[in-house]
Design an enzyme around this catalytic site. Structure first.
Site, mmCIF file in Angstrom:
data_model
loop_
_atom_site.group_PDB
_atom_site.id
_atom_site.type_symbol
_atom_site.label_atom_id
_atom_site.label_comp_id
_atom_site.label_asym_id
_atom_site.label_seq_id
_atom_site.Cartn_x
_atom_site.Cartn_y
_atom_site.Cartn_z
ATOM 1 C CE LYS A 219 -3.906 0.037 2.101
ATOM 2 N NZ LYS A 219 -5.007 0.054 3.107
ATOM 3 C CG ASP A 320 -12.361 4.289 8.756
ATOM 4 O OD1 ASP A 320 -13.536 4.711 8.764
ATOM 5 O OD2 ASP A 320 -11.630 4.350 7.757
ATOM 6 C CG ASP A 338 -6.282 -0.204 6.331
ATOM 7 O OD1 ASP A 338 -5.175 -0.757 6.212
ATOM 8 O OD2 ASP A 338 -6.885 0.328 5.384
#
Length: 481
Positions: A219, A320, A338
């Protein structure tokens, strides 16, 4: 006058003998050892472009690596090293001028600087006969900006420019074929999100070791970190925490670093997964069916709960959670991505409820459609924030729709919205789902495990005082007979 890369180009064209270049290389390293890593990068770049043959590459690389090992304190200092960058060991197996093992791509390249805009190589500046005294050649790594280094007394007043003056490449110049840190090769783009691009990557070190799984996901984060150094610090901390998570339903993080020194793009390497984001699965499959049957949705939900319960037990809140941060593998495995990382990331796109938003002043990120009421109000993170997001995802899997039509919790609360009951679920299951997406924390399920037990409509006998009392009475009675 020619720089180091021009000398390599001359070698590639046959206008310069490798022994002559090797002699000049020794003189260069003795004078400016701090640029050994940069020169190694340029050598790797030329080899990756197939401009230099195996024998010459192995000879020069071995020479540089041997020098680096013998003068580590000098070669790893200065512009090449930084407190937040990882120094990888070079290929120690390249010790003799022999060709690398066939089938093993140990060609590496760092993107610390692009090719210089030089004119046609001045090969006439080098003695190609090999008869000259190499100790007399002056080598200049300051790009001629420091005349005190170059005396111009060499056979052809040869000077080499400083590779450190080359500008580091930005995120926009990286792409398939690029190599990061002389180790990770970008193969193809897997996806693009608010944090940046995700590539399929090849770990050249694992490939050299003939590892059965040399591929990984890389990423490459967007440019926001250059403007917000606090975000980099927070991301590094959260990444370190996630690296300690070892669970089959949590994507494994391998490494976190910059592609070069301070100010260059940040990247994260993680396990490579084959399948699709849960967001895409909902869009392409679930919505078309009007929702999944409970028996099909529950295995996915249970895996999400297992991952969250594991993280919550370690006092780590995702903050999130959303379908875009969950991945459905081809074998049916669901993995969450994440954990905590999104809190350190800014998305320049605002106003879209499915996009991760970042407040650089608060170092916090959230996705309004899945953020709890308390998160939107700026309260401290709590595991029940993840419960709210989990409830929204469960509702989507079962109906194909967000419970509040992607409206943020604070707006939904203002309008006193209440989602319809899910058809096909028993009353207790619907109540569990409604409790998970309650606007107030105090009204939500206390833990994700508790939610799962209620949602599965499973009676938790060992948590019921009446059941425990009855069992004790029976046990005492049997013991007295």
């Amino acid at each position: 006058m020619a720089d180091f890369k021009t000398a390599l180009e001359a070698l590639a064209k046959g206008n310069l003998d490798v022994e002559v270049l090797a002699g000049q290389l020794t003189s260069l390293l003795d004078k400016t050892p701090q640029y050994a890593n940069r020169m190694l990068s340029q050598l790797d770049e030329m080899y990756d472009q197939k401009s230099i043959n195996d024998q010459d590459y192995a000879k020069l690389k071995s020479q540089i690596n041997q020098y680096r090992r013998a003068h580590a304190s000098e070669t790893e200092a200065g512009a090449e090293a930084s407190a937040d960058s990882t120094v990888f060991a070079q290929e120690d197996n390249v010790q003799e001028p022999v060709a690398p093992t066939a089938g093993v791509d140990d060609a590496t390249q760092v993107l610390e600087g692009g090719p210089q805009a030089n004119d046609t190589p001045e090969v006439s500046g080098f003695d190609v006969t090999g008869a000259s005294d190499m100790s007399g050649i002056d080598v200049d790594l300051s790009a001629l900006h420091d005349p005190s280094i170059t005396t111009g007394t060499g056979p052809a007043e040869t000077a080499w420019s400083d590779p450190s003056t080359q500008a580091p490449q930005s995120e926009t110049t990286l792409g398939p074929g690029s190599i990061i840190k002389q180790r990770f090769k970008l193969i193809s783009v897997l996806g693009i999100g608010g944090m940046g691009k995700v590539y399929k990557g090849l770990d050249l070190l694992k490939e050299e070791a003939r590892d059965k799984k040399p591929y990984c996901a890389i990423k490459l984060l967007n440019e926001d970190f250059k403007d917000h150094p606090e975000a980099f610090i927070s991301l590094q901390r959260e990444s370190s925490r996630q690296q300690k998570l070892a669970h089959p339903n949590i994507a494994t993080i391998y490494d976190f670093d910059r592609i070069a020194g301070p100010g260059t793009p940040v990247y994260i390497t993680m396990e490579l997964m084959e399948g699709m984001e849960l967001k895409d699965f909902i869009k392409k499959t679930v919505k078309k069916q009007g929702g999944l049957p409970f028996d099909e949705a529950f295995p996915m939900i249970k895996q999400l709960v297992d991952a969250l319960a594991y993280a919550h037990d370690k006092r780590l809140v995702h903050s999130d959670l959303k379908p875009g941060n969950a991945f459905l593998c081809n074998d049916g495995t669901v993995k969450i991505l994440d954990f905590g990382i999104a809190r350190a990331v800014k998305n320049p796109v605002t106003g879209e409820t499915e996009k991760t938003l970042f407040d650089p002043g608060q170092l916090g990120a959230l996705t309004p459609a899945y953020a709890s009421y308390e998160m939107l109000e700026g309260e401290e993170p709590d595991t029940r924030d993840d419960t709210y997001a989990l409830g929204c995802m469960c509702y989507e899997l079962l109906t194909g729709k967000h419970p509040f039509n992607k409206l943020p919790a604070n707006k939904a609360k203002e309008n006193n919205l209440k989602p319809p009951m899910v058809k096909g679920l028993r009353k207790k299951q619907n109540c569990a789902l409604q409790r998970a997406i309650a606007f107030e924390r105090k009204d939500r399920s206390p833990t994700v495990e508790h939610f799962l037990a209620e949602f599965e409509d499973r009676y938790i006998w060992y948590k019921s005082p009446l059941t425990i009392a009855a069992i004790l009475v029976v046990a005492i009675g049997l013991g007295g007979t």
